[in-house]
Design a protein around this motif. Structure first.
Motif, PDB file in Angstrom:
ATOM      1  N   SER A 156     -55.284  -3.898  24.233  1.00 17.84           N
ATOM      2  CA  SER A 156     -54.046  -4.036  24.986  1.00 17.84           C
ATOM      3  C   SER A 156     -54.245  -3.628  26.438  1.00 17.84           C
ATOM      4  O   SER A 156     -53.754  -4.279  27.358  1.00 17.84           O
ATOM      5  CB  SER A 156     -52.982  -3.180  24.310  1.00 17.84           C
ATOM      6  N   PHE A 157     -54.999  -2.531  26.642  1.00 18.42           N
ATOM      7  CA  PHE A 157     -55.230  -2.055  28.012  1.00 18.42           C
ATOM      8  C   PHE A 157     -56.046  -3.072  28.809  1.00 18.42           C
ATOM      9  O   PHE A 157     -55.732  -3.382  29.957  1.00 18.42           O
ATOM     10  CB  PHE A 157     -55.959  -0.708  27.967  1.00 18.42           C
ATOM     11  N   LEU A 160     -53.878  -5.905  29.642  1.00 15.47           N
ATOM     12  CA  LEU A 160     -52.902  -5.549  30.666  1.00 15.47           C
ATOM     13  C   LEU A 160     -53.528  -5.598  32.060  1.00 15.47           C
ATOM     14  O   LEU A 160     -52.947  -6.154  32.997  1.00 15.47           O
ATOM     15  CB  LEU A 160     -52.368  -4.141  30.387  1.00 15.47           C
ATOM     16  N   ILE A 161     -54.744  -5.029  32.197  1.00 23.06           N
ATOM     17  CA  ILE A 161     -55.385  -5.015  33.518  1.00 23.06           C
ATOM     18  C   ILE A 161     -55.657  -6.442  33.984  1.00 23.06           C
ATOM     19  O   ILE A 161     -55.314  -6.836  35.110  1.00 23.06           O
ATOM     20  CB  ILE A 161     -56.705  -4.221  33.458  1.00 23.06           C
ATOM     21  N   ALA A 164     -52.433  -8.225  34.833  1.00 19.48           N
ATOM     22  CA  ALA A 164     -51.804  -7.774  36.076  1.00 19.48           C
ATOM     23  C   ALA A 164     -52.527  -8.365  37.280  1.00 19.48           C
ATOM     24  O   ALA A 164     -51.891  -8.773  38.261  1.00 19.48           O
ATOM     25  CB  ALA A 164     -51.805  -6.257  36.131  1.00 19.48           C
ATOM     26  N   VAL A 165     -53.868  -8.446  37.212  1.00 17.83           N
ATOM     27  CA  VAL A 165     -54.626  -9.054  38.316  1.00 17.83           C
ATOM     28  C   VAL A 165     -54.230 -10.526  38.466  1.00 17.83           C
ATOM     29  O   VAL A 165     -53.984 -11.011  39.576  1.00 17.83           O
ATOM     30  CB  VAL A 165     -56.137  -8.907  38.072  1.00 17.83           C
TER      31      VAL A 165
END
Lengths: 503, 83
Positions: A156-157, A160-161, A164-165
């Protein structure tokens, strides 16, 4: 077109009501029923919208100024796909999630994701599209980590990164577009760009959009998050993510912006084509070496997204060459493959979830002979693998045929060759899946394995029937109603403009 | 990165010696049109800031959970997923 906002209102409202219902009233059954009925009503609404076009103006502001929802052939097709797969996913989830805590929150997030996706499909305003995209993306980040295990959180992390980019690139593209044209309405931008000289600024915008949406669609080289995220999510979510989310946030948004906003500049369509070819081959090659069933399916999604983009890219290239009839065939192939992939990839994810539900493992080495102990899961899974690898009577064959035919007729012989090669690779790794999972000797298991409950196999049977039926109904019926309006919108950007601005 | 893009968006709507885009009783429409900065990018920026806040909140909560599972923030040690 008063019905259009309900595609966003219903899931958005349910997204807030369902967690509260669980927390305060503790009505678990009611939450499930509401979620199911909500998505079913959306599917009904989408069916009623087939073949219709129209716009809805928010607060009555006329199109170039206000935000508007647009329903045309392409978004009608996407609405149908999204609502259908989501209904079946919720049906599947009721049984699959039985042991989970916080199911109200799960359905709440699911509904928010749905609201975001419908918003992306319907929005006629480029910044509004970005906002809906973020709504869908943020709820999907949370859903991937819903199990709260170490691997799920890590996936998930990572997702997410990367997401977001990607969003930052898209936002920058929106800013550039606004700075250059002074408008945020997609149809209006198309008109303004048609009068202005194109050149480097338009290419820069197209590049930023390609990067951003490419990250969301998990094209190679931006695909690293997809196998982790899609294999760690709970199965109904995997089916949603692979089946529709990457297509709506990635392929649909990219296609809409490139063809109906930027006017398909030369070079960008080549980027589509070669990006698609690269995804197709790299995804297939990486899938061959995997040991985890869901990871194979996830890499195969990367590869199949490649097919869709090749279809659309070749179509765009042919429009520039002026061969409209063949371009129509290519677009049709791409969109048909999009529909097919949504159907059989969710079918395969459902069957992987069913196997995990009974066997407790996703490792290819620890399963086998599913056909003998779970006949329904086994047979629908076999149909899914046959369809995705493009065996003739099933639906996957027809869409691949259309793409390859369009490549050959349009003179893109190298692309056609690569597409065939990727097809062979797909067949190779799905034959391995079949041999090790569905057929072969039974692996000795301590507990007794039986068929999954009806709520889990009914959605799979539905999808399996569609895999067969869509292959047979190919030309006369489905195409005329569903695909021709969508293809026309891509072929002629003007149509979108005249629909929105009414000129 | 978020903030860089937000600044860019503000700059898109900015003009030299601009005034705040509030139509007061003292200003004529012509002067307003000639001098006011474009308010639309500012509306976009506030939306994008809110979205950024949501992403950061989610990011932090996932990071805290990750620390509970792995006992470290070192990304080289948070590597259970491979392939």
């Amino acid at each position: 077109m008063i019905a259009l906002p309900f595609f966003v209102i219903i899931p958005l409202g349910l997204g807030f009501i369902l967690p509260l219902l669980e927390k305060w009233a503790n009505k678990k059954k009611m939450v499930e029923w509401l979620a199911f009925l909500g998505s079913l009503s959306l599917f009904g609404l989408a069916l009623a919208m087939v073949g219709k076009v129209g716009i809805y103006q928010l607060s009555g502001w006329k199109p170039p100024l206000g935000i508007n929802y647009v329903l045309d052939g392409l978004s009608g097709l996407m609405l149908l796909v999204v609502s259908f797969i989501s209904t079946l996913s919720i049906m599947y989830a009721t049984k699959y999630l039985e042991g989970y805590r916080d199911r109200g929150k799960f359905y709440g997030l699911f509904m928010l994701m749905l609201a975001g996706m419908f918003g992306v499909v319907l929005s006629g305003d480029i910044f509004n599209l970005f906002v809906y995209l973020e709504v869908a993306a943020i709820s999907s980040y949370a859903l991937v980590g819903f199990n709260r295990g170490a691997e799920e959180l890590e996936a998930s992390f990572k997702y997410l990164i990367m997401g977001a980019v990607g969003s930052v690139f898209i936002l920058f593209g929106v800013g550039l577009t606004y700075g250059y044209t002074g408008s945020l309405n997609m149809a209006d931008i198309y008109q303004i760009l048609a009068t202005k000289p194109g050149g480097s600024v338009v290419m820069l915008m197209a590049g930023f959009f390609f990067l951003g949406f490419g990250l969301k669609a998990a094209l190679v080289p931006f695909h690293a998050w997809l196998p982790d995220a899609h294999s760690s999510a709970p199965t109904p979510i995997s089916a949603m993510l692979s089946g529709v989310l990457i297509k709506v946030l990635g392929v649909y948004a990219l296609t809409r912006i490139t063809f109906n906003v930027l006017g398909a500049p030369q070079g960008v369509t080549d980027l589509f084509m070669w990006g698609g070819v690269l995804s197709m081959l790299v995804g297939a090659l990486l899938a061959i070496g995997q040991e985890d069933f869901k990871r194979i399916l996830a890499y195969s999604s990367v590869s199949q997204i490649g097919y869709i983009l090749v279809g659309i890219g070749v179509g765009g290239g042919l429009i520039i060459k002026g061969e409209l009839a063949i371009a129509g065939l290519a677009f049709f192939g791409g969109l048909f493959h999009l529909l097919n992939h949504a159907i059989y990839k969710s079918l395969l994810f459902f069957s992987s979830g069913s196997i995990e539900y009974r066997l407790g493992t996703r490792d290819l080495g620890q399963m086998g002979g599913i056909n003998k102990v779970m006949p329904i899961t086994g047979s629908v899974g076999t149909i899914g693998t046959l369809s995705i690898s493009g065996i003739p009577p099933f639906s996957g064959f027809w869409s691949k045929l259309a793409i390859i035919l369009a490549c050959l007729l349009g003179g893109y012989y190298i692309v056609a060759g690569f597409t065939l090669l990727a097809s062979v690779l797909t067949l190779a790794y799905y034959l391995r899946v079949q041999r090790e999972i569905f057929f072969g000797p039974l692996v000795d298991l301590k507990k007794k394995v039986k068929e999954v409950p009806a709520l889990m196999y009914v959605p799979m049977v539905f999808l399996a029937i569609l895999c067969v039926v869509l292959g047979i109904l190919y030309l006369p019926t489905v195409r005329g109603v569903l695909f021709d309006p969508a293809v026309d919108i891509l072929k002629e950007g003007n149509k979108y403009v005249s629909l929105v601005l009414g000129s | 990165m978020d903030h860089a893009v937000n600044t860019f968006l503000i700059l898109v709507g900015y003009r030299k010696k601009g005034i705040a885009p509030i139509l007061d009783r003292d200003i004529s429409i012509q002067k307003f049109l000639a001098q006011a900065v474009d308010p639309l990018p500012q509306a976009l920026v506030i939306t994008s800031i809110v979205i950024g806040l949501g992403i950061i909140a989610l990011m932090v909560s996932i990071a805290v959970r990750l620390y509970q599972k792995y006992g470290t923030f070192d990304i080289n040690e948070i590597r259970k997923l491979r392939g």
